[in-house]
Design a protein around this motif. Structure first.
Motif, mmCIF file in Angstrom:
data_model
loop_
_atom_site.group_PDB
_atom_site.id
_atom_site.type_symbol
_atom_site.label_atom_id
_atom_site.label_comp_id
_atom_site.label_asym_id
_atom_site.label_seq_id
_atom_site.Cartn_x
_atom_site.Cartn_y
_atom_site.Cartn_z
ATOM 1 N N SER A 26 2.415 8.684 5.270
ATOM 2 C CA SER A 26 3.614 8.162 4.600
ATOM 3 C C SER A 26 3.575 8.453 3.105
ATOM 4 O O SER A 26 4.601 8.787 2.506
ATOM 5 N N ALA A 29 4.498 12.003 2.724
ATOM 6 C CA ALA A 29 5.946 12.177 2.917
ATOM 7 C C ALA A 29 6.697 11.787 1.645
ATOM 8 O O ALA A 29 7.602 12.504 1.198
ATOM 9 N N ARG A 42 12.955 18.749 5.314
ATOM 10 C CA ARG A 42 13.475 17.560 5.985
ATOM 11 C C ARG A 42 12.259 16.901 6.617
ATOM 12 O O ARG A 42 11.283 17.574 6.938
ATOM 13 N N LEU A 43 12.316 15.601 6.813
ATOM 14 C CA LEU A 43 11.196 14.893 7.413
ATOM 15 C C LEU A 43 11.647 14.154 8.655
ATOM 16 O O LEU A 43 12.760 13.625 8.692
ATOM 17 N N SER A 45 9.775 11.426 11.559
ATOM 18 C CA SER A 45 8.556 10.744 11.991
ATOM 19 C C SER A 45 8.338 11.026 13.474
ATOM 20 O O SER A 45 9.293 11.198 14.229
ATOM 21 N N THR A 131 9.803 3.706 5.710
ATOM 22 C CA THR A 131 11.201 4.083 5.583
ATOM 23 C C THR A 131 11.419 4.659 4.192
ATOM 24 O O THR A 131 10.998 4.062 3.197
ATOM 25 N N ALA A 132 12.089 5.796 4.134
ATOM 26 C CA ALA A 132 12.340 6.452 2.852
ATOM 27 C C ALA A 132 13.338 5.653 2.025
ATOM 28 O O ALA A 132 14.220 4.997 2.579
ATOM 29 N N ARG A 137 17.553 9.410 2.080
ATOM 30 C CA ARG A 137 17.868 9.262 3.505
ATOM 31 C C ARG A 137 18.547 10.488 4.116
ATOM 32 O O ARG A 137 18.413 10.730 5.294
ATOM 33 N N ILE A 140 16.008 12.709 5.852
ATOM 34 C CA ILE A 140 15.224 12.149 6.950
ATOM 35 C C ILE A 140 15.995 12.332 8.246
ATOM 36 O O ILE A 140 17.165 11.986 8.329
#
Length: 141
Positions: A26, A29, A42-43, A45, A131-132, A137, A140
């Motif tokens: 995390s 990220a 882009r990420l 999870s 959570t970003a 956002r 994500i």
């Protein structure tokens, strides 16, 4: 009058698949989001639907993650190659990490796997997925 539905956004650029329960993953990220000035990455999870689908597509079990993945179209990188691809994509000075490619993957990957296998013990595990921040956002998946 109804508004026409907008098509789903295309997944432009490389996608980093990471473990959002892992404190180290995390933090990495968050680092990528903050230093990727061109917003290339882009990420997703591995705990989310997109991440699970991509892990399975590349022959890996998202419930037993052994590696961070970087997916670019049909190409997938894992282990130390994935980490180096990420840092090379961040631009200067981070791209200098690419110099580590002079070390053969056969030597780099065992070190990566040792850290990956012990990441929860060494760095901790979150009770909930990371959570970003709101302003990231859109990157994500």
């Amino acid at each position: 009058m109804t508004t026409p539905a907008r098509p789903a956004p295309a997944f432009a650029g490389p996608i980093i698949l990471f473990d959002a329960e892992c404190v180290l993953c995390s933090a990495n990220a968050r680092f990528v989001l903050e230093h990727d000035r061109a917003a290339r990455f882009r990420l997703a999870s591995m705990q989310g639907a997109v991440g699970q689908s991509l892990y399975r597509r590349h022959g890996m079990d998202p419930n037993d993650p052994v590696s961070l993945l970087v997916v670019e179209g049909d190409r997938m990188r894992r282990d130390s190659d994935a980490v180096l691809r990420i840092y090379e994509g961040l631009g200067f000075p981070w791209r200098l990490a690419g110099l580590l490619r002079i070390v053969p993957a056969a030597l780099r990957d065992p070190v990566y796997r040792l850290v990956a296998r012990n990441r929860y013990r060494l760095f901790g595990r979150r009770d909930t997925c990371w959570t970003a921040p709101e302003h990231y956002r859109d990157r994500i998946l």
